[in-house]
Design a protein around this motif. Sequence first.
Motif, PDB file in Angstrom:
ATOM      1  N   ILE A  75       0.836  -1.207   0.000  1.00 20.43           N
ATOM      2  CA  ILE A  75       0.000   0.000   0.000  1.00 20.43           C
ATOM      3  C   ILE A  75       0.866   1.250   0.000  1.00 20.43           C
ATOM      4  CG2 ILE A  75      -1.660   1.330   1.365  1.00 20.43           C
ATOM      5  CD1 ILE A  75      -2.815  -1.431   2.263  1.00 20.43           C
ATOM      6  N   VAL A  76       1.900   1.264   0.830  1.00 20.94           N
ATOM      7  CA  VAL A  76       2.806   2.417   0.887  1.00 20.94           C
ATOM      8  C   VAL A  76       3.509   2.590  -0.462  1.00 20.94           C
ATOM      9  CG1 VAL A  76       4.920   3.283   1.944  1.00 20.94           C
ATOM     10  CG2 VAL A  76       3.108   2.364   3.384  1.00 20.94           C
ATOM     11  N   GLU A  77       3.933   1.491  -1.073  1.00 20.26           N
ATOM     12  CA  GLU A  77       4.582   1.566  -2.384  1.00 20.26           C
ATOM     13  C   GLU A  77       3.604   2.039  -3.461  1.00 20.26           C
ATOM     14  OE1 GLU A  77       6.178  -2.338  -2.942  1.00 20.26           O
ATOM     15  OE2 GLU A  77       8.034  -1.835  -1.890  1.00 20.26           O
ATOM     16  N   TYR A  78       2.366   1.628  -3.350  1.00 17.89           N
ATOM     17  CA  TYR A  78       1.336   2.052  -4.304  1.00 17.89           C
ATOM     18  C   TYR A  78       1.242   3.573  -4.321  1.00 17.89           C
ATOM     19  CZ  TYR A  78      -3.385   2.277  -6.382  1.00 17.89           C
ATOM     20  OH  TYR A  78      -4.487   2.539  -7.179  1.00 17.89           O
ATOM     21  N   ILE A  79       1.397   4.177  -3.157  1.00 19.81           N
ATOM     22  CA  ILE A  79       1.302   5.628  -3.065  1.00 19.81           C
ATOM     23  C   ILE A  79       2.609   6.292  -3.493  1.00 19.81           C
ATOM     24  CG2 ILE A  79       1.042   7.566  -1.458  1.00 19.81           C
ATOM     25  CD1 ILE A  79      -0.865   5.719   0.126  1.00 19.81           C
ATOM     26  N   THR A  80       3.735   5.805  -2.969  1.00 20.30           N
ATOM     27  CA  THR A  80       5.009   6.476  -3.234  1.00 20.30           C
ATOM     28  C   THR A  80       5.518   6.258  -4.658  1.00 20.30           C
ATOM     29  OG1 THR A  80       6.210   4.604  -2.281  1.00 20.30           O
ATOM     30  CG2 THR A  80       5.763   6.471  -0.837  1.00 20.30           C
ATOM     31  N   VAL A  81       5.491   5.032  -5.124  1.00 18.06           N
ATOM     32  CA  VAL A  81       6.043   4.728  -6.445  1.00 18.06           C
ATOM     33  C   VAL A  81       5.092   5.166  -7.552  1.00 18.06           C
ATOM     34  CG1 VAL A  81       6.784   2.874  -7.976  1.00 18.06           C
ATOM     35  CG2 VAL A  81       7.435   2.839  -5.585  1.00 18.06           C
ATOM     36  N   SER A  82       3.834   4.811  -7.409  1.00 22.12           N
ATOM     37  CA  SER A  82       2.856   5.107  -8.462  1.00 22.12           C
ATOM     38  C   SER A  82       2.252   6.492  -8.335  1.00 22.12           C
ATOM     39  CB  SER A  82       1.738   4.058  -8.428  1.00 22.12           C
ATOM     40  OG  SER A  82       2.291   2.767  -8.525  1.00 22.12           O
ATOM     41  N   GLU A  83       2.615   7.192  -7.281  1.00 21.87           N
ATOM     42  CA  GLU A  83       2.130   8.555  -7.031  1.00 21.87           C
ATOM     43  C   GLU A  83       0.604   8.647  -7.004  1.00 21.87           C
ATOM     44  OE1 GLU A  83       4.006  11.301  -9.678  1.00 21.87           O
ATOM     45  OE2 GLU A  83       6.008  10.590  -9.172  1.00 21.87           O
ATOM     46  N   LYS A 137      15.674  -4.647   2.578  1.00 26.71           N
ATOM     47  CA  LYS A 137      16.698  -3.892   1.861  1.00 26.71           C
ATOM     48  C   LYS A 137      16.383  -3.858   0.364  1.00 26.71           C
ATOM     49  CE  LYS A 137      20.599  -1.706   1.761  1.00 26.71           C
ATOM     50  NZ  LYS A 137      20.664  -0.350   2.265  1.00 26.71           N
ATOM     51  N   LYS A 138      15.943  -4.992  -0.178  1.00 22.26           N
ATOM     52  CA  LYS A 138      15.596  -5.083  -1.602  1.00 22.26           C
ATOM     53  C   LYS A 138      14.474  -4.114  -1.948  1.00 22.26           C
ATOM     54  CE  LYS A 138      13.704  -8.359  -4.942  1.00 22.26           C
ATOM     55  NZ  LYS A 138      13.170  -9.711  -5.123  1.00 22.26           N
ATOM     56  N   ARG A 139      13.444  -4.081  -1.116  1.00 22.64           N
ATOM     57  CA  ARG A 139      12.314  -3.168  -1.362  1.00 22.64           C
ATOM     58  C   ARG A 139      12.755  -1.711  -1.285  1.00 22.64           C
ATOM     59  NH1 ARG A 139       6.818  -4.688  -1.159  1.00 22.64           N
ATOM     60  NH2 ARG A 139       6.625  -6.933  -1.070  1.00 22.64           N
ATOM     61  N   GLN A 140      13.583  -1.391  -0.289  1.00 24.58           N
ATOM     62  CA  GLN A 140      14.050  -0.018  -0.141  1.00 24.58           C
ATOM     63  C   GLN A 140      14.884   0.414  -1.346  1.00 24.58           C
ATOM     64  OE1 GLN A 140      15.910  -0.339   3.720  1.00 24.58           O
ATOM     65  NE2 GLN A 140      14.066   0.383   4.776  1.00 24.58           N
ATOM     66  N   LEU A 141      15.720  -0.490  -1.866  1.00 23.60           N
ATOM     67  CA  LEU A 141      16.530  -0.175  -3.039  1.00 23.60           C
ATOM     68  C   LEU A 141      15.665   0.026  -4.280  1.00 23.60           C
ATOM     69  CD1 LEU A 141      19.556  -2.573  -2.483  1.00 23.60           C
ATOM     70  CD2 LEU A 141      19.544  -0.076  -2.292  1.00 23.60           C
ATOM     71  N   LYS A 142      14.627  -0.797  -4.425  1.00 23.19           N
ATOM     72  CA  LYS A 142      13.712  -0.639  -5.559  1.00 23.19           C
ATOM     73  C   LYS A 142      13.046   0.728  -5.530  1.00 23.19           C
ATOM     74  CE  LYS A 142      12.251  -5.345  -6.702  1.00 23.19           C
ATOM     75  NZ  LYS A 142      11.116  -6.287  -6.686  1.00 23.19           N
ATOM     76  N   GLN A 144      14.176   3.466  -4.063  1.00 24.21           N
ATOM     77  CA  GLN A 144      15.179   4.499  -4.367  1.00 24.21           C
ATOM     78  C   GLN A 144      15.441   4.594  -5.867  1.00 24.21           C
ATOM     79  OE1 GLN A 144      18.605   3.484  -2.020  1.00 24.21           O
ATOM     80  NE2 GLN A 144      17.709   4.259  -0.113  1.00 24.21           N
ATOM     81  N   ILE A 145      15.519   3.441  -6.535  1.00 26.08           N
ATOM     82  CA  ILE A 145      15.767   3.439  -7.972  1.00 26.08           C
ATOM     83  C   ILE A 145      14.610   4.088  -8.718  1.00 26.08           C
ATOM     84  CG2 ILE A 145      15.935   1.924 -10.004  1.00 26.08           C
ATOM     85  CD1 ILE A 145      17.566  -0.004  -8.188  1.00 26.08           C
ATOM     86  N   LYS A 146      13.383   3.747  -8.340  1.00 25.01           N
ATOM     87  CA  LYS A 146      12.211   4.332  -9.015  1.00 25.01           C
ATOM     88  C   LYS A 146      12.101   5.827  -8.755  1.00 25.01           C
ATOM     89  CE  LYS A 146       9.493   0.234  -9.648  1.00 25.01           C
ATOM     90  NZ  LYS A 146       8.187  -0.362  -9.636  1.00 25.01           N
ATOM     91  N   GLU A 147      12.459   6.256  -7.554  1.00 26.66           N
ATOM     92  CA  GLU A 147      12.414   7.682  -7.241  1.00 26.66           C
ATOM     93  C   GLU A 147      13.474   8.452  -8.043  1.00 26.66           C
ATOM     94  OE1 GLU A 147      12.775   7.900  -3.003  1.00 26.66           O
ATOM     95  OE2 GLU A 147      10.634   7.594  -2.684  1.00 26.66           O
ATOM     96  N   GLN A 148      14.642   7.837  -8.272  1.00 20.70           N
ATOM     97  CA  GLN A 148      15.696   8.471  -9.046  1.00 20.70           C
ATOM     98  C   GLN A 148      15.322   8.561 -10.528  1.00 20.70           C
ATOM     99  OE1 GLN A 148      19.199   6.202  -8.125  1.00 20.70           O
ATOM    100  NE2 GLN A 148      19.476   7.188  -6.142  1.00 20.70           N
TER     101      GLN A 148
END
Length: 150
Positions: A75-83, A137-142, A144-148
């Motif tokens: 759910i958090v990724e749905y908001i942060t990554v997909s905006e 760690k894997k999720r956090q790196l993913k 960071q990569i998408k945000e960059q």
Amino acid sequence: MQDGLEGLKEQHNWIRYISEIKRQAISAYLNDESSLWDIQIRFGLRSTRRLEDRINELLVHIMSRKITFEERIRIVEYITVSEHAYSRAAKHYNVSYQQIRFWMLKTTTNGYIALKDRLGWTKPIEKMTEVERLRLKKRQLKIQIKEQEV
């Protein structure tokens, strides 16, 4: 007004609606068949207030399910990554807006590990298993990569 002048007279009796009519009215609203006003007229209800109350009770019951750590992260990724907006995520995952906002605040201050325990207590990284640490760690790196990329 469906009752005309009769509908304006003061009522001293209580109207009891059949359970099936109530279920059909709630179902019609939840399936986006029409507005509360239209449903009130269609099913012959005196007001929309009780219908709104029943719908809210049902939604609270539906949204009070147990949500796993993995689902919280999704759910958090749905908001942060997909905006996506909180309200859209709340509707998509059947979770309350307030709960999602709370998880987002916890995540921004303490990371995904803050979502692990329901009472806000975080499990120290030292107590996590190796697999849990690597997944986190894997999720956090993913992220960071998408945000960059954006």
